[in-house]
Design a protein around this motif. Sequence first.
Motif, PDB file in Angstrom:
ATOM      1  N   LEU A   1     -30.579  -0.904  23.113  1.00  0.00           N
ATOM      2  CA  LEU A   1     -30.725  -1.432  21.756  1.00  0.00           C
ATOM      3  C   LEU A   1     -31.742  -2.568  21.748  1.00  0.00           C
ATOM      4  N   ASP A   2     -32.785  -2.437  20.933  1.00  0.00           N
ATOM      5  CA  ASP A   2     -33.780  -3.499  20.770  1.00  0.00           C
ATOM      6  C   ASP A   2     -33.142  -4.600  19.923  1.00  0.00           C
ATOM      7  N   ALA A   3     -32.872  -5.744  20.528  1.00  0.00           N
ATOM      8  CA  ALA A   3     -32.170  -6.831  19.828  1.00  0.00           C
ATOM      9  C   ALA A   3     -32.944  -7.337  18.617  1.00  0.00           C
ATOM     10  N   SER A   4     -34.272  -7.248  18.634  1.00  0.00           N
ATOM     11  CA  SER A   4     -35.055  -7.734  17.495  1.00  0.00           C
ATOM     12  C   SER A   4     -34.875  -6.841  16.268  1.00  0.00           C
ATOM     13  N   VAL A   5     -34.430  -5.608  16.466  1.00  0.00           N
ATOM     14  CA  VAL A   5     -34.177  -4.683  15.361  1.00  0.00           C
ATOM     15  C   VAL A   5     -32.678  -4.612  15.055  1.00  0.00           C
ATOM     16  N   GLY A   6     -31.848  -4.531  16.073  1.00  0.00           N
ATOM     17  CA  GLY A   6     -30.419  -4.335  15.884  1.00  0.00           C
ATOM     18  C   GLY A   6     -29.630  -5.591  15.604  1.00  0.00           C
ATOM     19  N   VAL A   7     -30.185  -6.779  15.952  1.00  0.00           N
ATOM     20  CA  VAL A   7     -29.439  -8.029  15.802  1.00  0.00           C
ATOM     21  C   VAL A   7     -30.171  -9.000  14.883  1.00  0.00           C
ATOM     22  N   SER A   8     -31.331  -9.478  15.337  1.00  0.00           N
ATOM     23  CA  SER A   8     -32.104 -10.470  14.590  1.00  0.00           C
ATOM     24  C   SER A   8     -33.549 -10.426  15.066  1.00  0.00           C
ATOM     25  N   GLU A   9     -34.491 -10.634  14.161  1.00  0.00           N
ATOM     26  CA  GLU A   9     -35.902 -10.667  14.544  1.00  0.00           C
ATOM     27  C   GLU A   9     -36.188 -11.758  15.569  1.00  0.00           C
ATOM     28  N   GLU A  10     -35.349 -12.797  15.611  1.00  0.00           N
ATOM     29  CA  GLU A  10     -35.548 -13.905  16.544  1.00  0.00           C
ATOM     30  C   GLU A  10     -35.125 -13.572  17.969  1.00  0.00           C
ATOM     31  N   CYS A  11     -34.373 -12.489  18.147  1.00  0.00           N
ATOM     32  CA  CYS A  11     -33.887 -12.105  19.473  1.00  0.00           C
ATOM     33  C   CYS A  11     -34.859 -11.126  20.110  1.00  0.00           C
ATOM     34  N   ARG A  12     -35.253 -11.409  21.336  1.00  0.00           N
ATOM     35  CA  ARG A  12     -36.140 -10.512  22.066  1.00  0.00           C
ATOM     36  C   ARG A  12     -35.379  -9.896  23.225  1.00  0.00           C
ATOM     37  N   GLY A  13     -35.688  -8.653  23.528  1.00  0.00           N
ATOM     38  CA  GLY A  13     -35.086  -7.989  24.670  1.00  0.00           C
ATOM     39  C   GLY A  13     -34.215  -6.820  24.277  1.00  0.00           C
ATOM     40  N   TRP A  14     -33.681  -6.162  25.284  1.00  0.00           N
ATOM     41  CA  TRP A  14     -32.899  -4.938  25.117  1.00  0.00           C
ATOM     42  C   TRP A  14     -31.482  -5.174  25.609  1.00  0.00           C
ATOM     43  N   ILE A  15     -30.515  -4.828  24.772  1.00  0.00           N
ATOM     44  CA  ILE A  15     -29.104  -5.082  25.078  1.00  0.00           C
ATOM     45  C   ILE A  15     -28.288  -3.794  24.936  1.00  0.00           C
ATOM     46  N   ALA A  16     -27.067  -3.833  25.439  1.00  0.00           N
ATOM     47  CA  ALA A  16     -26.120  -2.734  25.253  1.00  0.00           C
ATOM     48  C   ALA A  16     -25.561  -2.789  23.833  1.00  0.00           C
ATOM     49  N   ARG A  17     -24.993  -1.707  23.381  1.00  0.00           N
ATOM     50  CA  ARG A  17     -24.407  -1.689  22.034  1.00  0.00           C
ATOM     51  C   ARG A  17     -23.139  -2.537  21.959  1.00  0.00           C
ATOM     52  N   ALA A  18     -22.305  -2.480  22.979  1.00  0.00           N
ATOM     53  CA  ALA A  18     -21.068  -3.275  23.019  1.00  0.00           C
ATOM     54  C   ALA A  18     -21.329  -4.582  23.759  1.00  0.00           C
ATOM     55  N   PRO A  19     -20.600  -5.641  23.425  1.00  0.00           N
ATOM     56  CA  PRO A  19     -20.775  -6.907  24.153  1.00  0.00           C
ATOM     57  C   PRO A  19     -20.508  -6.717  25.652  1.00  0.00           C
ATOM     58  N   ASP A  20     -21.265  -7.443  26.454  1.00  0.00           N
ATOM     59  CA  ASP A  20     -21.038  -7.418  27.900  1.00  0.00           C
ATOM     60  C   ASP A  20     -19.788  -8.205  28.275  1.00  0.00           C
ATOM     61  N   PHE A  21     -19.523  -9.287  27.529  1.00  0.00           N
ATOM     62  CA  PHE A  21     -18.390 -10.147  27.858  1.00  0.00           C
ATOM     63  C   PHE A  21     -17.918 -10.838  26.592  1.00  0.00           C
ATOM     64  N   ARG A  22     -16.628 -11.124  26.534  1.00  0.00           N
ATOM     65  CA  ARG A  22     -16.050 -11.804  25.364  1.00  0.00           C
ATOM     66  C   ARG A  22     -15.275 -13.021  25.850  1.00  0.00           C
ATOM     67  N   VAL A  23     -15.506 -14.165  25.187  1.00  0.00           N
ATOM     68  CA  VAL A  23     -14.776 -15.395  25.470  1.00  0.00           C
ATOM     69  C   VAL A  23     -14.008 -15.773  24.211  1.00  0.00           C
ATOM     70  N   ASN A  24     -12.684 -15.840  24.322  1.00  0.00           N
ATOM     71  CA  ASN A  24     -11.839 -16.372  23.254  1.00  0.00           C
ATOM     72  C   ASN A  24     -11.562 -17.825  23.632  1.00  0.00           C
ATOM     73  N   TYR A  25     -12.175 -18.744  22.892  1.00  0.00           N
ATOM     74  CA  TYR A  25     -12.221 -20.159  23.282  1.00  0.00           C
ATOM     75  C   TYR A  25     -11.395 -21.014  22.332  1.00  0.00           C
ATOM     76  N   THR A  26     -10.627 -21.938  22.890  1.00  0.00           N
ATOM     77  CA  THR A  26      -9.876 -22.901  22.091  1.00  0.00           C
ATOM     78  C   THR A  26     -10.396 -24.293  22.416  1.00  0.00           C
ATOM     79  N   ARG A  27     -10.971 -24.933  21.437  1.00  0.00           N
ATOM     80  CA  ARG A  27     -11.514 -26.280  21.615  1.00  0.00           C
ATOM     81  C   ARG A  27     -10.385 -27.293  21.503  1.00  0.00           C
ATOM     82  N   THR A  28     -10.354 -28.225  22.463  1.00  0.00           N
ATOM     83  CA  THR A  28      -9.325 -29.268  22.417  1.00  0.00           C
ATOM     84  C   THR A  28      -9.923 -30.658  22.592  1.00  0.00           C
TER      85      THR A  28
END
Length: 129
Positions: free
Chosen positions: A26-53
């Motif tokens: 997936l071309d990130a500049s087309v599939g995500v945002s014009e500001e993003c350059r490069g090629w990525i997978a369709r699904a996220p590589d990693f997910r962080v569920n973060y709780t700020r304290t």
Amino acid sequence: TYGTIDWRAGFGPDPYAVRIAAGGSLDASVGVSEECRGWIARAPDFRVNYTRTGELPLIVSVASEADTMLVINDPQGHWVCDDDGGRAGFNPSVTFSAPASGQYDIWIGADRGGALHESTLYVSEQTSH
């Protein structure tokens, strides 16, 4: 693709590291945002569920011998991209100075479509790689 982790601020070990094959079709500049350059997978590589304290930042960075980039969808639905903001060479890094609690979806991209590059994703409250 490479996992999900639930973290509270002050997590350990710091940095947390996971090996990821960067890249995709997936071309990130087309599939995500014009500001993003490069090629990525369709699904996220990693997910962080973060709780700020507290007041610590959340730093997401990549170490690789290849030219990689980061694409992150933050808890508010904003797209954040970086190509060469890390400490060394072509490595990307994104710092959330006042990170929101919630889900961070992370992709590591490659400089050309279909290419896969060995890389390490780091999540930290102290340092970028």
